[in-house]
Scaffold this motif. Structure first.
Motif, short mmCIF file in Angstrom:
data_model
loop_
_atom_site.label_atom_id
_atom_site.label_comp_id
_atom_site.label_asym_id
_atom_site.label_seq_id
_atom_site.Cartn_x
_atom_site.Cartn_y
_atom_site.Cartn_z
N MET A 1 1.07 -1.29 -0.04
CA MET A 1 0.19 0.03 -0.11
C MET A 1 0.85 1.56 -0.02
SD MET A 1 -3.29 -1.31 -0.06
CE MET A 1 -3.92 -0.46 0.41
N ARG A 2 1.83 1.08 -0.22
CA ARG A 2 3.07 2.27 -0.55
C ARG A 2 3.05 3.08 -1.45
NH1 ARG A 2 8.73 -0.52 1.95
NH2 ARG A 2 8.27 -0.75 4.21
N ASN A 3 1.65 2.93 -2.28
CA ASN A 3 2.19 3.31 -3.81
C ASN A 3 0.44 5.14 -3.54
OD1 ASN A 3 4.41 2.64 -5.03
ND2 ASN A 3 3.47 0.95 -5.42
N LEU A 4 0.01 4.48 -2.42
CA LEU A 4 -1.18 4.92 -2.18
C LEU A 4 -1.19 7.22 -2.49
CD1 LEU A 4 -2.69 3.70 1.15
CD2 LEU A 4 -3.68 3.63 -1.44
N THR A 5 -2.41 7.57 -3.24
CA THR A 5 -2.27 8.78 -3.58
C THR A 5 -2.68 9.11 -2.89
OG1 THR A 5 -2.93 8.64 -5.38
CG2 THR A 5 -0.67 8.13 -6.20
N LEU A 6 -2.69 10.58 -2.98
CA LEU A 6 -3.46 11.74 -2.26
C LEU A 6 -4.86 11.78 -2.71
CD1 LEU A 6 -1.48 14.87 -0.48
CD2 LEU A 6 -2.71 12.87 0.41
N ARG A 7 -4.77 11.43 -3.52
CA ARG A 7 -5.80 11.97 -5.11
C ARG A 7 -6.90 10.43 -3.95
NH1 ARG A 7 -6.19 13.68 -10.56
NH2 ARG A 7 -5.98 15.92 -9.72
N GLN A 8 -6.07 9.63 -4.44
CA GLN A 8 -7.26 7.88 -4.20
C GLN A 8 -7.57 8.53 -2.83
OE1 GLN A 8 -3.68 5.60 -4.92
NE2 GLN A 8 -4.58 5.37 -6.28
N LEU A 9 -6.85 8.86 -1.61
CA LEU A 9 -7.79 9.32 -0.06
C LEU A 9 -8.29 9.48 -0.43
CD1 LEU A 9 -4.08 8.27 1.64
CD2 LEU A 9 -5.62 6.60 1.24
N ARG A 10 -8.79 10.95 -1.00
CA ARG A 10 -9.93 11.80 -1.00
C ARG A 10 -10.27 11.54 -1.09
NH1 ARG A 10 -4.97 16.81 -1.46
NH2 ARG A 10 -4.97 17.03 1.25
N SER A 11 -10.46 10.82 -2.54
CA SER A 11 -11.60 9.91 -3.24
C SER A 11 -12.63 9.09 -2.19
CB SER A 11 -11.62 8.82 -4.75
OG SER A 11 -10.56 9.88 -5.29
N ILE A 12 -11.92 8.23 -1.42
CA ILE A 12 -12.47 6.98 -0.52
C ILE A 12 -13.32 8.28 0.55
CG2 ILE A 12 -11.88 5.53 1.34
CD1 ILE A 12 -11.40 4.65 -2.05
N GLN A 13 -12.49 9.45 1.05
CA GLN A 13 -13.15 10.41 2.34
C GLN A 13 -14.39 10.29 1.68
OE1 GLN A 13 -9.14 12.49 2.45
NE2 GLN A 13 -9.94 12.32 5.22
N ALA A 14 -14.33 10.89 0.02
CA ALA A 14 -15.95 11.56 -0.54
C ALA A 14 -17.20 10.71 -0.66
CB ALA A 14 -14.89 12.45 -1.82
N ILE A 15 -16.19 9.52 -0.60
CA ILE A 15 -17.48 8.32 -1.51
C ILE A 15 -18.24 7.96 0.27
CG2 ILE A 15 -18.20 6.10 -2.27
CD1 ILE A 15 -15.65 6.68 -4.14
N SER A 16 -17.02 8.48 0.61
CA SER A 16 -18.12 7.99 2.86
C SER A 16 -19.03 8.72 2.79
CB SER A 16 -16.20 8.06 3.47
OG SER A 16 -16.96 7.76 4.67
N ARG A 17 -18.37 9.86 2.65
CA ARG A 17 -19.29 11.49 3.18
C ARG A 17 -20.63 11.36 2.06
NH1 ARG A 17 -15.61 14.50 2.98
NH2 ARG A 17 -15.01 14.26 4.84
N HIS A 18 -20.29 11.36 1.15
CA HIS A 18 -21.48 12.02 -0.05
C HIS A 18 -22.46 10.29 -0.34
CE1 HIS A 18 -20.14 15.38 0.54
NE2 HIS A 18 -18.89 15.69 0.15
N GLY A 19 -21.61 9.23 -0.20
CA GLY A 19 -22.34 7.63 -0.86
C GLY A 19 -22.78 7.47 -1.84
N THR A 20 -21.98 8.21 -2.74
CA THR A 20 -22.36 8.03 -3.92
C THR A 20 -21.10 8.21 -4.71
OG1 THR A 20 -22.98 9.40 -5.03
CG2 THR A 20 -24.71 8.01 -4.27
#
Length: 315
Positions: free
Chosen positions: A1-20
């Motif tokens: 998991m060392r190649n994770l990017t901030l854009r990827q992590l922020r996508s996970i945050q946004a989907i969790s927050r907004h549902g879709t």
């Protein structure tokens, strides 16, 4: 998991927050396929699905919750770094996400105003909720500091004491018990007692006070979910109540509520500023905690008259 990017992590945050994915994409300013690709890349790297795709939207799996926790932790660390850099530059600024349990809302604005008088360039974002809500927000990295009476035990936190928290029994000023002194517990149990919801710190303290007699307590108690509702109910003479002294100073001084002279009360609890141990505290947060330790107690409400005979003018 060392190649994770901030854009990827922020996508996970946004989907969790907004549902879709569509809603997350709008929030991030990306296309839905771009957000889908970010999720797919993490799932391929992890070898696990991060979301269950349901008719009600995207729901985090166990692996997804772990990734979200890491994303939240990284986000707060980056914000702390930004504040630290500003501090090194000599900028006394920053943002504090402050959560307070509902009982603390009676003094939190006063604390914030006094703090901002010293640090006018710091922004304090205030969230008020019951204990369960505030603990959940702190656990999920949505709060930097939480003010509460009982620090959580299910995840590592640092707790800083900043003031005493007395708990008392109140009644309508015309209630017969306001003329009595040294009232015993068994006498209180003859009354209807209005109590806070399960899980609140005030409720836990009351149950401790009536240890061994909680069956009798609950047999005549009425549960209400807010201090304001409880105060109004007591003023309507619907019962007596166990409540934080910090929530009733105004009503007692105005003669609308009376504090009963109960043996072994007030019960003294403490106020704490609570932070996650795994977060790096930003300079603004350090300044706020130092302010609480040095001056916080001076901004807590004080009951000038604790004895009910004085509060209602009885002889």
């Amino acid at each position: 998991m060392r190649n994770l990017t901030l854009r990827q992590l922020r996508s996970i945050q946004a989907i969790s927050r907004h549902g879709t994915i569509a809603a997350a994409a709008r929030k991030l300013g990306l296309t839905a396929p771009a957000v889908t690709l970010q999720v797919k890349q993490i799932e391929e790297d992890a070898g696990l699905a991060l979301f269950d795709r349901t008719s009600d939207g995207m729901r985090l799996t166990v692996a997804g919750r772990a990734v979200l926790a890491a994303a939240n932790s990284i986000e707060t660390s980056l914000r702390a770094l930004s504040d630290e850099i500003d501090s090194i530059k000599g900028v006394r600024s920053g943002t504090i996400n402050l959560g307070v349990v509902s009982t603390a809302k009676y003094f939190a604005p006063r604390l914030i105003a006094a703090f901002l008088g010293l640090y006018p360039e710091i922004e304090v974002r205030l969230t008020v909720g019951n204990r369960h809500e505030v603990v959940a927000e702190l656990k999920n990295y949505k709060l930097d500091i939480a003010l509460m009476g009982r620090p959580p035990l299910d995840f590592p936190v640092d707790s800083t004491f900043f003031g005493d928290h007395p708990l008392v029994i109140i009644a309508d000023p015309a209630h017969p018990l306001t003329r009595q002194h040294g009232i015993r517990r068994d006498r209180l149990l003859e009354e209807t007692i209005i109590i806070r919801e399960h899980g609140s710190g005030t409720r836990a303290a009351l149950e401790g006070f009536f240890a061994g007699k909680t069956d009798r307590l609950f047999a005549r108690s009425v549960e209400m979910g807010s201090n304001e509702t409880i105060k109004q109910a007591v003023m309507a003479d619907l019962g007596i109540a166990f409540i934080s002294a910090h929530t009733i100073a105004f009503e007692v001084e105005m003669g609308r509520l009376a504090v009963l002279d109960v043996a072994e009360m007030p019960i003294q609890r403490k106020w704490y500023a609570v932070c996650r141990q795994d977060r790096i505290a930003a300079p603004a947060e350090k300044a706020f905690k130092a302010f609480l330790v040095e001056r916080g107690a001076n901004h807590l409400p004080v009951l000038q008259r604790l004895h009910p005979a004085e509060a209602v003018g009885a002889g």
